[in-house]
Scaffold this motif. Structure first.
Motif, mmCIF file in Angstrom:
data_model
loop_
_atom_site.group_PDB
_atom_site.id
_atom_site.type_symbol
_atom_site.label_atom_id
_atom_site.label_comp_id
_atom_site.label_asym_id
_atom_site.label_seq_id
_atom_site.Cartn_x
_atom_site.Cartn_y
_atom_site.Cartn_z
ATOM 1 N N PHE A 153 17.342 -42.086 47.371
ATOM 2 C CA PHE A 153 16.854 -41.119 46.401
ATOM 3 C C PHE A 153 14.891 -42.002 46.543
ATOM 4 C CE2 PHE A 153 20.527 -40.399 43.334
ATOM 5 C CZ PHE A 153 20.190 -39.294 42.915
ATOM 6 N N ILE A 154 14.937 -42.930 47.660
ATOM 7 C CA ILE A 154 13.811 -43.352 48.221
ATOM 8 C C ILE A 154 13.196 -42.818 48.842
ATOM 9 C CG2 ILE A 154 11.986 -44.984 48.651
ATOM 10 C CD1 ILE A 154 14.659 -47.385 46.910
ATOM 11 N N GLY A 155 14.347 -42.698 49.555
ATOM 12 C CA GLY A 155 14.440 -41.729 51.367
ATOM 13 C C GLY A 155 13.943 -39.981 50.498
ATOM 14 N N ALA A 156 14.446 -39.407 49.735
ATOM 15 C CA ALA A 156 14.594 -37.732 49.641
ATOM 16 C C ALA A 156 12.721 -38.300 48.712
ATOM 17 C CB ALA A 156 15.301 -37.629 48.141
ATOM 18 N N ALA A 157 12.325 -39.410 48.087
ATOM 19 C CA ALA A 157 11.174 -38.867 47.458
ATOM 20 C C ALA A 157 10.006 -38.913 48.905
ATOM 21 C CB ALA A 157 10.797 -40.531 46.617
ATOM 22 N N VAL A 158 10.537 -39.829 49.507
ATOM 23 C CA VAL A 158 8.926 -39.923 50.433
ATOM 24 C C VAL A 158 9.376 -38.561 51.451
ATOM 25 C CG1 VAL A 158 8.491 -40.872 52.930
ATOM 26 C CG2 VAL A 158 9.275 -42.280 50.816
ATOM 27 N N HIS A 159 10.328 -37.916 51.732
ATOM 28 C CA HIS A 159 10.212 -36.290 52.306
ATOM 29 C C HIS A 159 9.766 -35.251 51.439
ATOM 30 C CE1 HIS A 159 12.043 -37.517 56.031
ATOM 31 N NE2 HIS A 159 13.472 -37.385 55.182
ATOM 32 N N THR A 160 9.622 -35.621 50.487
ATOM 33 C CA THR A 160 9.495 -34.217 49.070
ATOM 34 C C THR A 160 7.884 -34.742 48.836
ATOM 35 O OG1 THR A 160 11.950 -34.477 48.579
ATOM 36 C CG2 THR A 160 9.966 -33.453 47.222
ATOM 37 N N PHE A 161 7.188 -35.793 49.407
ATOM 38 C CA PHE A 161 5.832 -35.929 49.103
ATOM 39 C C PHE A 161 4.778 -35.485 49.758
ATOM 40 C CE2 PHE A 161 2.073 -38.822 49.657
ATOM 41 C CZ PHE A 161 1.436 -38.634 48.505
ATOM 42 N N CYS A 162 5.890 -35.897 51.382
ATOM 43 C CA CYS A 162 5.291 -35.360 52.446
ATOM 44 C C CYS A 162 4.766 -33.491 53.114
ATOM 45 C CB CYS A 162 6.012 -36.349 53.879
ATOM 46 S SG CYS A 162 5.399 -37.811 54.172
ATOM 47 N N MET A 163 6.107 -33.643 52.035
ATOM 48 C CA MET A 163 6.373 -31.873 52.254
ATOM 49 C C MET A 163 5.485 -31.019 51.327
ATOM 50 S SD MET A 163 8.309 -29.407 53.571
ATOM 51 C CE MET A 163 8.419 -29.957 55.123
ATOM 52 N N LEU A 164 4.829 -31.712 49.970
ATOM 53 C CA LEU A 164 4.065 -31.406 49.362
ATOM 54 C C LEU A 164 2.529 -31.330 49.246
ATOM 55 C CD1 LEU A 164 5.819 -33.173 45.883
ATOM 56 C CD2 LEU A 164 5.558 -30.395 45.932
ATOM 57 N N ARG A 165 2.238 -31.587 50.052
ATOM 58 C CA ARG A 165 1.085 -32.135 51.211
ATOM 59 C C ARG A 165 1.333 -31.115 52.445
ATOM 60 N NH1 ARG A 165 -1.837 -36.481 49.713
ATOM 61 N NH2 ARG A 165 -3.326 -36.865 51.448
ATOM 62 N N VAL A 166 2.140 -30.401 52.625
ATOM 63 C CA VAL A 166 1.897 -29.204 53.234
ATOM 64 C C VAL A 166 1.486 -27.460 52.921
ATOM 65 C CG1 VAL A 166 3.374 -27.632 54.997
ATOM 66 C CG2 VAL A 166 3.874 -29.696 54.862
ATOM 67 N N ALA A 167 0.553 -27.258 53.423
ATOM 68 C CA ALA A 167 0.443 -25.980 53.241
ATOM 69 C C ALA A 167 1.249 -24.302 53.867
ATOM 70 C CB ALA A 167 -1.242 -25.542 53.378
ATOM 71 N N PHE A 168 1.500 -23.976 52.661
ATOM 72 C CA PHE A 168 2.215 -22.592 52.833
ATOM 73 C C PHE A 168 1.120 -21.567 52.743
ATOM 74 C CE2 PHE A 168 5.487 -25.718 52.354
ATOM 75 C CZ PHE A 168 6.251 -25.782 53.069
ATOM 76 N N CYS A 169 0.896 -20.493 53.771
ATOM 77 C CA CYS A 169 -0.325 -19.758 53.488
ATOM 78 C C CYS A 169 1.106 -18.341 53.034
ATOM 79 C CB CYS A 169 -0.988 -19.392 54.713
ATOM 80 S SG CYS A 169 -1.917 -21.155 54.997
ATOM 81 N N LYS A 170 0.744 -17.492 54.315
ATOM 82 C CA LYS A 170 1.274 -16.296 54.213
ATOM 83 C C LYS A 170 2.756 -15.875 53.736
ATOM 84 C CE LYS A 170 -3.168 -13.739 55.058
ATOM 85 N NZ LYS A 170 -4.143 -12.916 56.166
ATOM 86 N N ALA A 171 3.175 -16.778 55.176
ATOM 87 C CA ALA A 171 4.729 -17.007 55.209
ATOM 88 C C ALA A 171 5.318 -18.021 54.243
ATOM 89 C CB ALA A 171 4.766 -17.684 56.555
ATOM 90 N N ASN A 172 6.307 -16.689 53.425
ATOM 91 C CA ASN A 172 6.715 -17.775 53.202
ATOM 92 C C ASN A 172 8.779 -17.042 53.191
ATOM 93 O OD1 ASN A 172 7.307 -14.437 51.999
ATOM 94 N ND2 ASN A 172 7.523 -14.831 50.127
ATOM 95 N N ILE A 173 8.951 -16.253 54.599
ATOM 96 C CA ILE A 173 10.518 -15.916 54.743
ATOM 97 C C ILE A 173 10.813 -17.648 55.275
ATOM 98 C CG2 ILE A 173 12.124 -14.675 56.429
ATOM 99 C CD1 ILE A 173 10.947 -12.277 55.494
#
Length: 312
Positions: A153-173
């Motif tokens: 759960f700690i490893g998952a929290a680190v990965h998910t936190f990093c992913m939440l900081r990534v921007a997703f624009c037009k591409a959503n597939i």
């Protein structure tokens, strides 16, 4: 959106395993069957271990935890994948995607370390049988299982936190059948360098450390097997270990193939195939590999059926 989350995408579309219409129904039936076997096998194993007092040992304590992990991460992935086979577009919201990502990573990391804990348990049982009850006490086993889930759960929290900081624009597939790290990074419109570094570092830790623990345990186990004079005794110990080692090889092999390579050389289609092994096939096989060939489990099943017949 939160400050750290620059995403303008509110939902994603999961591309699934294939876009060929003629394969949708056969694949749906195949993976539905695999999922039902996974649920029955793992849930049945957990219930059997709880009901059978002679299975209340460290080995089966770890096995019940492994069954719980397999049941959980298979349930996180497979139902959504099945939807993709029957619907024209499989939509998943941004929040659902991040939640799926978090729990999937948590349980996969937990499985890696749980397999290592099981290998260590077998090492103590075979190489130090006189100290087994002291070394693998209930308190020690509880701490080990707690540590396994903690790392997950700690490893998952680190990965998910990093992913939440990534921007997703037009591409959503998302070119996958679930929200995984590589497919999400492929459609990001901001830098994923930090994510790639974190992924390689944590993947190396969560794959190499358990692998070294398993290999070390088996090296000592094999040395002990070679000292056994009885051929029957050797075969009995070796057959149990070989089954466990086969499952470990499939699980860790597919994980290493998927995550221990640079993001730039990761193949989309190869990633899907390797993911199928550790998200659907391994959870189905584990109850069979670890349990159905086990005398204690067969004895527990027989006793359970006899009780039911007696009450009837």
């Amino acid at each position: 959106m939160a400050e750290g989350n620059q995403s303008t995408v509110t939902e994603f579309i999961l591309a699934g395993l294939t876009n060929k219409p003629e394969l949708q129904l056969p694949l749906f039936l195949l993976f539905l069957g695999i999922y039902l076997l996974t649920v029955l096998g793992n849930l049945g194993m957990i219930i059997l271990i709880l009901l059978s007092s002679h299975l209340h040992t460290p080995m089966y304590f770890f096995l019940s935890s492994l069954s719980f992990i397999d049941l959980c991460y298979s349930t996180i992935i497979t139902p959504k994948m099945l939807v993709n086979f029957v619907e024209e577009t499989n939509v998943i919201s941004y929040q659902e995607c991040m939640t799926q990502l978090y729990f999937f990573i948590a349980f996969v990391i937990s499985e890696c370390h749980m397999l290592a804990a099981m290998a260590y348990d077998r090492y103590v049982a075979i190489c130090n049988p006189l100290l087994y009850n002291v070394t693998m006490s209930y308190q020690v086993c509880s701490w080990m299982v707690g540590g396994v889930y903690g790392m997950g759960f700690i490893g998952a929290a680190v990965h998910t936190f990093c992913m939440l900081r990534v921007a997703f624009c037009k591409a959503n597939i998302i070119n996958h059948y679930f929200c995984d790290l590589f497919p999400l990074m492929e459609i990001a419109c901001s830098s994923t360098f930090v994510n790639e570094v974190v992924l390689l570092c944590l993947s190396a830790f969560n794959i190499f450390i358990p692998t070294l623990t398993i290999l070390g345990s088996y090296a000592f186990i094999i040395a002990s097997i070679l000292r056994i004079k009885s051929t029957e005794g050797r075969f009995k110990v070796f057959s149990t270990c070989s089954s466990h080692f086969s499952a470990v090889a499939v699980f860790f092999g597919s994980l290493a193939f998927m995550y221990l390579q640079p993001f730039s050389v990761s193949s989309k289609d190869k990633g899907k195939v390797s993911s199928v092994f550790y998200t659907t096939v391994v959870p189905m096989l584990n109850p069979m590999i670890y349990s159905l060939r086990n005398r204690d489990v067969k004895l527990a099943l027989n006793k359970l059926f006899q009780k039911k017949k007696f009450h009837v």
